[in-house]
Design a protein around this motif. Structure first.
Motif, PDB file in Angstrom:
ATOM      1  N   LEU A   1      71.611  53.716  52.308  1.00 25.59           N
ATOM      2  CA  LEU A   1      72.261  53.794  51.070  1.00 25.59           C
ATOM      3  C   LEU A   1      72.883  52.288  51.332  1.00 25.59           C
ATOM      4  O   LEU A   1      72.868  51.881  50.267  1.00 25.59           O
ATOM      5  N   SER A   2      73.106  51.476  52.136  1.00 28.97           N
ATOM      6  CA  SER A   2      72.929  49.988  52.255  1.00 28.97           C
ATOM      7  C   SER A   2      71.838  49.266  51.103  1.00 28.97           C
ATOM      8  O   SER A   2      72.713  48.710  50.414  1.00 28.97           O
ATOM      9  N   LEU A   3      70.478  49.839  52.083  1.00 23.70           N
ATOM     10  CA  LEU A   3      69.900  48.761  51.261  1.00 23.70           C
ATOM     11  C   LEU A   3      69.804  49.694  49.607  1.00 23.70           C
ATOM     12  O   LEU A   3      69.572  48.403  49.411  1.00 23.70           O
ATOM     13  N   LEU A   4      70.155  50.332  49.016  1.00 25.48           N
ATOM     14  CA  LEU A   4      70.206  51.189  47.568  1.00 25.48           C
ATOM     15  C   LEU A   4      71.311  49.918  46.823  1.00 25.48           C
ATOM     16  O   LEU A   4      70.915  49.810  46.009  1.00 25.48           O
ATOM     17  N   LYS A   5      72.542  49.922  48.141  1.00 24.39           N
ATOM     18  CA  LYS A   5      73.431  49.565  46.815  1.00 24.39           C
ATOM     19  C   LYS A   5      73.206  47.910  46.508  1.00 24.39           C
ATOM     20  O   LYS A   5      73.070  47.788  46.069  1.00 24.39           O
ATOM     21  N   GLY A   6      72.419  47.058  48.031  1.00 22.90           N
ATOM     22  CA  GLY A   6      71.841  46.102  47.481  1.00 22.90           C
ATOM     23  C   GLY A   6      71.344  46.000  46.880  1.00 22.90           C
ATOM     24  O   GLY A   6      70.865  44.915  45.804  1.00 22.90           O
ATOM     25  N   VAL A   7      70.013  46.587  46.551  1.00 22.88           N
ATOM     26  CA  VAL A   7      68.783  46.785  45.250  1.00 22.88           C
ATOM     27  C   VAL A   7      70.204  47.312  43.651  1.00 22.88           C
ATOM     28  O   VAL A   7      69.541  45.854  42.814  1.00 22.88           O
ATOM     29  N   ILE A   8      70.745  47.548  43.693  1.00 21.57           N
ATOM     30  CA  ILE A   8      71.833  48.153  42.271  1.00 21.57           C
ATOM     31  C   ILE A   8      72.196  46.496  42.477  1.00 21.57           C
ATOM     32  O   ILE A   8      72.346  46.104  40.831  1.00 21.57           O
ATOM     33  N   VAL A   9      73.299  45.918  42.961  1.00 19.87           N
ATOM     34  CA  VAL A   9      73.729  45.138  43.309  1.00 19.87           C
ATOM     35  C   VAL A   9      72.999  44.079  42.579  1.00 19.87           C
ATOM     36  O   VAL A   9      73.250  42.340  42.125  1.00 19.87           O
ATOM     37  N   GLY A  10      71.930  43.420  42.965  1.00 21.91           N
ATOM     38  CA  GLY A  10      70.752  42.377  42.548  1.00 21.91           C
ATOM     39  C   GLY A  10      70.495  42.347  41.808  1.00 21.91           C
ATOM     40  O   GLY A  10      69.834  42.016  41.088  1.00 21.91           O
TER      41      GLY A  10
ATOM     42  N   VAL B   1      79.146  53.601  41.762  1.00 23.15           N
ATOM     43  CA  VAL B   1      80.353  52.417  41.110  1.00 23.15           C
ATOM     44  C   VAL B   1      79.386  52.012  40.649  1.00 23.15           C
ATOM     45  O   VAL B   1      80.108  51.103  39.696  1.00 23.15           O
ATOM     46  N   GLU B   2      78.528  51.400  41.501  1.00 24.32           N
ATOM     47  CA  GLU B   2      78.007  49.902  41.211  1.00 24.32           C
ATOM     48  C   GLU B   2      76.373  50.131  40.313  1.00 24.32           C
ATOM     49  O   GLU B   2      76.482  48.586  39.631  1.00 24.32           O
ATOM     50  N   VAL B   3      76.445  50.710  39.941  1.00 22.07           N
ATOM     51  CA  VAL B   3      75.234  51.722  39.210  1.00 22.07           C
ATOM     52  C   VAL B   3      76.318  51.533  37.742  1.00 22.07           C
ATOM     53  O   VAL B   3      75.755  50.451  36.892  1.00 22.07           O
TER      54      VAL B   3
ATOM     55  N   LEU C   1      71.831  41.176  51.724  1.00 18.51           N
ATOM     56  CA  LEU C   1      70.383  40.585  52.091  1.00 18.51           C
ATOM     57  C   LEU C   1      69.195  41.459  50.666  1.00 18.51           C
ATOM     58  O   LEU C   1      68.541  40.277  50.365  1.00 18.51           O
ATOM     59  N   MET C   2      70.229  42.468  51.279  1.00 13.37           N
ATOM     60  CA  MET C   2      68.657  43.176  49.817  1.00 13.37           C
ATOM     61  C   MET C   2      69.296  42.227  48.689  1.00 13.37           C
ATOM     62  O   MET C   2      67.826  42.680  47.642  1.00 13.37           O
ATOM     63  N   GLN C   3      70.052  42.492  47.925  1.00 17.53           N
ATOM     64  CA  GLN C   3      70.756  41.520  47.221  1.00 17.53           C
ATOM     65  C   GLN C   3      69.828  40.913  46.399  1.00 17.53           C
ATOM     66  O   GLN C   3      69.689  40.604  45.777  1.00 17.53           O
ATOM     67  N   ALA C   4      69.709  40.241  47.336  1.00 14.49           N
ATOM     68  CA  ALA C   4      69.715  38.140  47.370  1.00 14.49           C
ATOM     69  C   ALA C   4      67.668  38.101  47.108  1.00 14.49           C
ATOM     70  O   ALA C   4      67.186  37.548  45.868  1.00 14.49           O
ATOM     71  N   LEU C   5      67.163  39.456  48.090  1.00 11.48           N
ATOM     72  CA  LEU C   5      65.970  39.461  48.135  1.00 11.48           C
ATOM     73  C   LEU C   5      65.851  40.222  47.048  1.00 11.48           C
ATOM     74  O   LEU C   5      64.315  39.436  45.759  1.00 11.48           O
ATOM     75  N   VAL C   6      66.395  40.849  45.710  1.00 17.17           N
ATOM     76  CA  VAL C   6      66.249  41.700  44.133  1.00 17.17           C
ATOM     77  C   VAL C   6      66.605  40.554  43.476  1.00 17.17           C
ATOM     78  O   VAL C   6      65.382  40.408  42.398  1.00 17.17           O
ATOM     79  N   MET C   7      67.831  40.144  44.124  1.00 14.32           N
ATOM     80  CA  MET C   7      67.554  38.993  42.710  1.00 14.32           C
ATOM     81  C   MET C   7      66.599  37.866  42.507  1.00 14.32           C
ATOM     82  O   MET C   7      66.976  38.003  40.950  1.00 14.32           O
TER      83      MET C   7
END
Length: 752
Positions: free
Chosen positions: A420-429, A471-473, A361-367
């Protein structure tokens, strides 16, 4: 055909494959030759997945319907994966006769959706005390049968309207586009748009009109079903089917990839009704985005505890915002901002969502937010409502004065895992245009994550999350950073690896899962090192200072110095970890042999020991990688005229190792080419060592005849009259001679 009829399933699949082969070669037959056959197969397949009286599902030979399997909520395997090939075949057959399949599916779906509305209305009346309860059990059985009908109809619809598009630009299937173009001459575009937009007015009947485009009509029915579900979920969620909910969002996602805001430039011809309804700057494009996001919002609130449905729903949202031309309309939708508000609220209606769904969800919001223009109120709103709350929560929790004393409490650990899950979402997005901004935004939290790894080193789930973030970064941001920013990433990555090494070196655990947990950790670190290493190969920014700083290969080599001592024989038995480890070693050998020559003694010894073990212990793929790496290192010694040093001496040692592996041990002949090049290059590098090995081998033979045969074979393998040169012709000749040599003498060499 029911899924449990395993006796005939394989035969049925083979028959479908045969029909598809015929369809693919239909140009060799008269026009329309297979239409009647495709229609018949499509109809029968549809009947087999519909309940009586329209279908044959679960009917026994005596004509009685079995009720045992109607409840689809207990299915262990996902039908769309289990029957993917079969559904793909039916989709192709349906596209062969779109004039029949599309109207038929629309009609049946319209009927089933109307029935669902009627059932839900009865249940609503029962809930409010308006209706009697004497037929409730019967109604629920009918509802379950109805749900299974809808489930299969949605799957078939999705496979007809769109193809899987992994790795390719999603395109509307040519047969669908061609059919819509052919029909457009007697289609009313305004009526088509009205049918689309009125689909969410569930109090009104479906607009059934021959002037409505058949593709848009079928899409409208799916949107109507999604709206019926959405509105019913507020009061009747307990009687709705999560499986049908999954099928709805899956079908919508599969459909939107090629259809929603489609690009005209991808098509030589395009249907006016489809383009008007769903194309770029179309009247229906923004409307559909709004409706889809409303569905996402409702699903995530109502079905937050249904992991699979929530995951399918968030996959739908990611697909909505995966292109800038779709992301911008998404940020204009109020549902987008409602999701953002819920996402950052404490407590929230989304709290029951799993960590992976929250990350997506964070990924989608950031994308979506990354596509908002700078210096606009919307951009400021995006930063304030989506990005800053994550950073603030990190600082508030991790830098609180009592964090160290409460860090191991379950509630605090849950908060850390959530952040940490939110941070991962920001990075993947991260989108390319925002990579630098988002990296600098994440950097303080990455540094904090190193501290988290030290604190939670005994908690494998959090350790794994921290490693995944890095890894995602490396995968999503690093290649788009400036050299100065890359150096910061290298520094924090090394700090992470050093922290992991310090807290794990010499650690002994009696837990059964400890080795598997370390395997996952090391796999992630190998992936991190490989991604850091790739920065030297894939840099997409023109950086004037690129040559003034250290290279990523230096960082990777230092990382290996930390990781290699943690590796052991049992861990390398995990195939994926073993492959990643030796793949990384080989890449370094091939692309930066000069770095190997400059390694510190301890790291150099560890590195070479790994290569030597890999030659014989972990299968042919790893053996080939090690042989390729040795070829490169030996070539480097020759090209640079290296006559001393650790690398030169190591190549002398490997001349003996490879000599024995290839000539005197059981050897996989499929590796002949790689082995030949490695041996020949090592011989060129250390001719004196090779001569000594040959002489020792000859002198060890007690049988004079065998000694003579060996001497003759070696004289033909490396003729004294021909100089040893690293040119292609010489390598090819040596390969041919080596094959002859092994054919003639390897048998008794191996026996000895």
């Amino acid at each position: 055909m029911h899924k449990d009829d395993q006796q005939y399933m394989e035969a049925y699949d083979k028959l479908l494959e045969c029909w598809l082969t015929l369809l693919e070669n239909s140009s060799k037959f008269p026009d329309g030759f297979f239409k009647a056959h495709a229609t018949q197969i499509f109809n029968l397949h549809l009947q087999c997945h519909l309940a009586a009286p329209d279908g044959l599902r679960n009917q026994r030979e005596d004509g009685v319907t079995a009720e045992d399997d109607d409840d689809i909520n207990e299915v262990e395997e996902d039908d769309r994966e289990l029957f993917e090939d079969q559904l793909g075949s039916i989709g192709a057959l349906g596209r062969a006769v779109p004039e029949h399949s599309l109207p038929l599916l629309s009609k049946i779906l319209e009927d089933r959706v109307a029935c669902l509305q009627s059932h839900l209305l009865k249940l609503q009346h029962h809930k409010t005390g308006v209706a009697s309860t004497h037929n409730m059990d019967l109604d629920m059985k009918k509802l379950h049968r109805l749900y299974e009908d809808l489930h299969w109809l949605l799957l078939i619809t999705g496979f007809i309207l769109a193809n899987e598009s992994k790795g390719e630009t999603p395109m509307i299937p040519p047969a669908i586009m061609k059919f819509s173009i052919a029909e457009s001459s007697h289609v009313d575009v305004q009526k088509t748009l009205h049918a689309l937009t009125s689909s969410v007015n569930i109090t009104q009947p479906f607009l059934v009109d021959d002037k409505v485009d058949k593709v848009v009509r079928l899409t409208s029915v799916v949107l109507r079903l999604a709206e019926v579900e959405r509105q019913a979920s507020s009061d009747l969620a307990e009687v709705l089917s999560p499986q049908v909910g999954r099928s709805v969002v899956w079908c919508l996602r599969r459909w939107l990839l090629p259809y929603l805001l489609l690009h005209e430039k991808y098509y030589s011809e395009i249907s006016l009704p489809i383009n008007t309804a769903f194309g770029q700057d179309s009247q229906g494009g923004q409307w559909v985005v709004d409706r889809l996001l409303q569905k996402v919002l409702t699903n995530l609130i109502v079905w937050s505890s249904e992991h699979e449905l929530a995951k399918d729903t968030i996959d739908l949202m990611v697909s909505i915002v995966d292109r800038k031309d779709k992301a911008i309309p998404a940020t204009r939708s109020e549902s987008y901002w409602l999701l953002a508000k819920l996402h950052s609220s404490k407590p929230s209606k989304l709290d029951a969502l799993s960590l992976d769904v929250r990350a997506c969800l964070m990924q989608a919001l950031v994308m979506a937010g990354s596509c908002i223009a700078d210096n606009t109120p919307e951009r400021q709103r995006f930063e304030n409502e989506i990005l800053h709350p994550v950073q603030h929560s990190f600082q508030e929790l991790l830098h609180g004065k009592d964090f160290s004393s409460v860090a191991l409490e379950e509630d605090v650990k849950s908060q850390v895992a959530h952040l940490l899950s939110l941070l991962k979402g920001v990075i993947v997005g991260t989108q390319v245009n925002r990579a630098s901004d988002l990296f600098n935004f994440c950097l303080p939290m990455l540094r904090d994550s190193v501290s988290l790894l030290r604190i939670y080193h005994n908690y494998s789930d959090i350790v794994e999350q921290v490693l995944e973030v890095f890894v995602e970064v490396a995968m999503h941001q690093l290649c788009f950073l400036t050299q100065a920013e890359s150096m910061k990433m290298y520094e924090v990555s090394l700090a992470l690896l050093q922290a992991y090494s310090e807290v794990n070196r010499g650690r002994i655990s009696v837990e059964a899962l400890a080795e598997e947990e370390q395997y996952r950790d090391l796999s992630l670190m190998m992936e991190l090192l490989s991604s850091l290493f790739s920065r030297d190969m894939f840099v997409f920014l023109d950086d004037e200072d690129v040559n003034s700083a250290i290279e990523s290969s230096d960082i990777v080599l230092h990382g290996l110095n930390i990781v290699v001592p943690l590796m052991n024989e049992s861990l390398l038995k995990f195939p994926i970890l073993c492959s990643e480890y030796f793949k990384l070693i080989t890449f370094i050998c091939e692309l930066f042999p000069n770095k190997i020559a400059l390694l510190a003694e301890s790291l150099f010894n560890n590195f070479m020991a790994s290569v030597e073990v890999g030659l014989t212990e972990y299968g042919s793929d790893v053996t080939k990688m090690c042989l390729d790496g040795l070829s490169t290192l030996a070539s480097h010694c020759i090209d640079t005229e290296l006559k001393d040093g650790a690398l030169f001496r190591a190549m002398e040692h490997f001349t003996e190792v490879v000599f024995k592996v290839v000539l005197m041990q059981t050897f996989d002949m499929d590796l002949m080419s790689a082995a030949s090049e490695a041996l020949y290059t090592l011989i060129c590098c250390h001719q004196a060592k090779y001569t000594k090995l040959v002489n020792v081998l000859l002198s060890s033979q007690s049988d004079p005849s065998i000694c003579q045969r060996l001497a003759e074979a070696f004289s033909k393998l490396t003729p004294t009259a021909e100089p040893l040169q690293l040119v292609r012709k010489s390598k090819v000749q040596f390969l041919s001679r080596l094959e002859t040599f092994l054919f003639n003498v390897r048998g008794f060499l191996c026996i000895k």
